[in-house]
Design a protein around this motif. Structure first.
Motif, PDB file in Angstrom:
ATOM      1  N   LEU A 187      -8.737 -43.377  66.462  1.00  0.00           N
ATOM      2  CA  LEU A 187      -7.090 -43.766  66.641  1.00  0.00           C
ATOM      3  C   LEU A 187      -6.767 -42.990  65.633  1.00  0.00           C
ATOM      4  CD1 LEU A 187      -5.268 -46.155  67.569  1.00  0.00           C
ATOM      5  CD2 LEU A 187      -5.850 -47.258  65.229  1.00  0.00           C
ATOM      6  N   CYS A 188      -5.458 -42.258  65.762  1.00  0.00           N
ATOM      7  CA  CYS A 188      -4.668 -41.663  65.192  1.00  0.00           C
ATOM      8  C   CYS A 188      -3.846 -42.451  63.966  1.00  0.00           C
ATOM      9  CB  CYS A 188      -3.684 -40.842  65.731  1.00  0.00           C
ATOM     10  SG  CYS A 188      -2.374 -39.975  64.957  1.00  0.00           S
ATOM     11  N   ASP A 189      -3.864 -42.113  62.658  1.00  0.00           N
ATOM     12  CA  ASP A 189      -3.180 -42.852  61.907  1.00  0.00           C
ATOM     13  C   ASP A 189      -1.805 -42.865  61.987  1.00  0.00           C
ATOM     14  OD1 ASP A 189      -5.612 -43.335  60.393  1.00  0.00           O
ATOM     15  OD2 ASP A 189      -4.887 -42.113  58.495  1.00  0.00           O
ATOM     16  N   ASP A 190      -1.029 -42.009  62.568  1.00  0.00           N
ATOM     17  CA  ASP A 190       0.335 -41.807  62.466  1.00  0.00           C
ATOM     18  C   ASP A 190       0.998 -42.378  63.668  1.00  0.00           C
ATOM     19  OD1 ASP A 190       0.064 -40.851  60.106  1.00  0.00           O
ATOM     20  OD2 ASP A 190       0.294 -38.550  60.339  1.00  0.00           O
ATOM     21  N   CYS A 191       0.474 -41.815  64.810  1.00  0.00           N
ATOM     22  CA  CYS A 191       1.237 -42.318  66.111  1.00  0.00           C
ATOM     23  C   CYS A 191       0.369 -43.238  67.006  1.00  0.00           C
ATOM     24  CB  CYS A 191       1.207 -40.966  66.944  1.00  0.00           C
ATOM     25  SG  CYS A 191      -0.195 -40.133  67.699  1.00  0.00           S
ATOM     26  N   GLY A 192      -0.867 -43.556  66.590  1.00  0.00           N
ATOM     27  CA  GLY A 192      -1.642 -44.568  67.617  1.00  0.00           C
ATOM     28  C   GLY A 192      -2.259 -43.923  68.594  1.00  0.00           C
ATOM     29  N   GLU A 193      -2.252 -42.792  68.773  1.00  0.00           N
ATOM     30  CA  GLU A 193      -3.100 -42.136  69.997  1.00  0.00           C
ATOM     31  C   GLU A 193      -4.434 -42.597  69.737  1.00  0.00           C
ATOM     32  OE1 GLU A 193      -2.120 -40.533  72.663  1.00  0.00           O
ATOM     33  OE2 GLU A 193      -3.644 -39.347  73.270  1.00  0.00           O
ATOM     34  N   THR A 194      -4.981 -42.715  71.042  1.00  0.00           N
ATOM     35  CA  THR A 194      -6.609 -42.946  70.922  1.00  0.00           C
ATOM     36  C   THR A 194      -7.131 -41.809  71.636  1.00  0.00           C
ATOM     37  OG1 THR A 194      -6.566 -44.102  73.188  1.00  0.00           O
ATOM     38  CG2 THR A 194      -6.294 -45.276  71.192  1.00  0.00           C
ATOM     39  N   LEU A 202      -8.089 -33.355  64.550  1.00  0.00           N
ATOM     40  CA  LEU A 202      -6.985 -33.925  64.437  1.00  0.00           C
ATOM     41  C   LEU A 202      -6.425 -34.523  65.595  1.00  0.00           C
ATOM     42  CD1 LEU A 202      -5.464 -31.533  61.761  1.00  0.00           C
ATOM     43  CD2 LEU A 202      -6.425 -33.646  61.126  1.00  0.00           C
ATOM     44  N   CYS A 203      -5.257 -35.606  65.544  1.00  0.00           N
ATOM     45  CA  CYS A 203      -4.859 -35.969  66.829  1.00  0.00           C
ATOM     46  C   CYS A 203      -4.111 -34.865  67.484  1.00  0.00           C
ATOM     47  CB  CYS A 203      -3.557 -36.801  66.065  1.00  0.00           C
ATOM     48  SG  CYS A 203      -2.817 -37.575  67.636  1.00  0.00           S
ATOM     49  N   PRO A 204      -4.525 -34.889  68.937  1.00  0.00           N
ATOM     50  CA  PRO A 204      -4.044 -33.783  69.655  1.00  0.00           C
ATOM     51  C   PRO A 204      -2.447 -33.895  69.995  1.00  0.00           C
ATOM     52  CG  PRO A 204      -5.459 -35.457  71.140  1.00  0.00           C
ATOM     53  CD  PRO A 204      -5.410 -35.638  69.529  1.00  0.00           C
ATOM     54  N   ASP A 205      -1.923 -35.173  69.944  1.00  0.00           N
ATOM     55  CA  ASP A 205      -0.428 -35.245  69.854  1.00  0.00           C
ATOM     56  C   ASP A 205       0.626 -34.899  68.865  1.00  0.00           C
ATOM     57  OD1 ASP A 205      -0.942 -36.070  72.385  1.00  0.00           O
ATOM     58  OD2 ASP A 205       0.357 -38.102  72.203  1.00  0.00           O
ATOM     59  N   CYS A 206      -0.083 -35.319  67.676  1.00  0.00           N
ATOM     60  CA  CYS A 206       0.915 -35.126  66.330  1.00  0.00           C
ATOM     61  C   CYS A 206      -0.023 -34.402  65.254  1.00  0.00           C
ATOM     62  CB  CYS A 206       1.390 -36.736  66.021  1.00  0.00           C
ATOM     63  SG  CYS A 206      -0.001 -37.637  65.039  1.00  0.00           S
ATOM     64  N   GLY A 207      -1.063 -34.305  65.267  1.00  0.00           N
ATOM     65  CA  GLY A 207      -2.079 -33.469  64.089  1.00  0.00           C
ATOM     66  C   GLY A 207      -2.146 -34.349  62.976  1.00  0.00           C
ATOM     67  N   GLY A 208      -2.029 -35.974  63.249  1.00  0.00           N
ATOM     68  CA  GLY A 208      -2.417 -36.724  62.101  1.00  0.00           C
ATOM     69  C   GLY A 208      -3.988 -36.994  62.173  1.00  0.00           C
ATOM     70  N   LEU A 209      -4.343 -37.566  61.310  1.00  0.00           N
ATOM     71  CA  LEU A 209      -5.781 -38.088  60.913  1.00  0.00           C
ATOM     72  C   LEU A 209      -6.261 -38.656  61.729  1.00  0.00           C
ATOM     73  CD1 LEU A 209      -5.809 -37.957  57.045  1.00  0.00           C
ATOM     74  CD2 LEU A 209      -6.390 -36.162  58.223  1.00  0.00           C
TER      75      LEU A 209
END
Ligand code: ZN
Length: 414
Positions: A8-15, A24-31
């Motif tokens: 789960l992305c820390d920043d945008c909630g992408e799974t 990193l998150c493929p959508d926003c680069g978050g952890l």
């Protein structure tokens, strides 16, 4: 079985699914953070894992993200000693002081649990090679576990790392490059760029697996205290993977109803480069670049900024009612001597934990009746030069002469 379900992305909630190598998150680069279905844990399992499964980190396999049937790459990590330090604690005004000594892990630092897990997961997903950047200890651990797993390892080690650290990485068969840089930001930018390009890295937090193994601290500690919770856990902070992992582990035990509260988490850095402390004291949501990372003997945790602004670590210390603490160079050296005199050999970056305990007792944020765990993250042998500077020199020279030995022994025993 493993109860891990997804990332789960820390920043945008992408799974994101756990079945591929991703940083990193493929959508926003978050952890990314591993999520678990804790409700599916068979009743009584953590206690049974403690009782029936021998020794080591893999006793807690259900709570680690390695699929059923995957090979465990292991060198015997986990179950480090939890030592009651009654004499030293009494001296500091913290009689219930405990030390969790990870300096005796297979490569001499607390990095080994994380790489045991991360290399196991990566190998299971088909990785044949990998890279990390390191201040030294992580590089040695990564190289050792890659050697064990048959993976090719490349390590970019900070140019300030001593010869012993560099040679150890090389001894384990990794390709080593000395890393030169002016600010931590340059390193973080390069890591982000490589992650965006799909190059899998093993750097803490950019790699979403490593710190999961540090949850085992919490399990081992609570088990060692008969499922009681320490009041305070004090951990040195470089990237903060150890502190964050432990915090997550305590929260899981709380969610499972095994403990009725969580400890205050205390992160420690050297005062000359303490971005976490600066952000904590100034109520910032993230760290900013500050201090001089070359001005401390605590080389393993020296940095002028933190990966992704240290947001996770700030959250852990704030949500737990803990704090971020800076310690002086003199305090670090003194803590090395105090630990040594009590049979624990700590590198400077580990001794910061004891220096913080001392300041906590003095300043009143630790009270005398509290149970306090200081984590020793690396062996004194990691920095031979500092060890030599901090320890007393030999008392003299001697030949193999029984009469002289007798005089010396009698004199020293007084
Ligand atoms: Zn995201």
């Amino acid at each position: 079985m493993s109860l891990a379900t997804h990332l789960l992305c820390d920043d945008c909630g992408e799974t994101v699914a756990l079945d591929r190598l991703i940083n990193l998150c493929p959508d926003c680069g978050g952890l990314l953070e591993v999520q678990y279905d804790l409700a599916a844990l068979p009743p009584g399992l953590p206690e049974r894992a403690a009782a029936d499964r021998g020794q080591g980190m893999w006793r807690w396999r259900e709570l680690l993200p390695l699929p059923v049937g995957a090979e465990e790459i292991t060198l015997g990590e986990g179950d480090s000693p939890l030592l009651r330090m009654s004499a030293l604690g009494a001296q500091l005004g913290v009689p219930k002081l405990l030390v969790k000594n990870d300096g005796i892990m297979p490569t001499g630092s607390f990095k080994d649990r994380g790489f045991a897990l991360a290399v196991s997961v990566a190998k299971n997903l088909g990785a044949t090679s990998g890279f990390t950047y390191s201040s030294g200890n992580a590089g040695a651990s990564f190289a050792a576990y890659c050697a064990r797993a048959g993976l090719d390892a490349t390590v970019f080690v900070e140019s300030v790392a001593n010869e012993t650290k560099v040679a150890t990485i090389s001894l384990y068969g990794a390709s080593v490059y000395r890393l030169h840089y002016d600010t931590s930001t340059e390193i973080f930018d390069a890591l982000d760029e490589l992650a965006r390009a799909g190059r899998y890295s093993f750097v803490n937090f950019v790699n979403p697996i490593r710190h999961e193994a540090m949850k085992v601290y919490a399990y081992e500690l609570c088990e060692g205290l008969d499922w009681q919770v320490p009041d305070v856990m004090v951990h040195p902070v470089g990237t903060g993977g150890g502190l964050w992992g432990a915090w997550k582990g305590f929260q899981e035990l709380y969610a499972l109803g095994l403990i009725d509260r969580v400890p205050r988490m205390v992160g420690v850095q050297p005062a000359v480069c303490a971005p976490l402390v600066e952000a904590f004291e100034n109520d910032r949501p993230a760290t900013i670049r500050t201090g001089d990372s070359t001005a401390t003997i605590a080389q393993s945790i020296a940095g002028d900024d933190m990966i992704h602004g240290g947001r996770r670590i700030l959250r852990a210390v704030r949500e737990s009612d803990g704090r971020a603490v800076a310690v002086t160079e003199q305090g670090i050296a003194n803590a090395m001597r105090q630990l040594g005199a009590n049979a624990v050999g700590a590198e400077p970056s580990a001794a910061v934990a004891l220096a913080a305990v001392e300041s906590g007792a003095r300043d009143g944020w630790i009270s005398p009746d509290e149970t306090v765990v200081a984590v020793i993250t690396g062996s004194a042998l990691k920095q031979p030069g500092v060890l030599r500077d901090v320890a007393s020199p030999p008392h003299g020279d001697v030949r193999a002469d029984a009469a002289e030995w007798t005089r010396i022994i009698d004199r020293e025993a007084r």
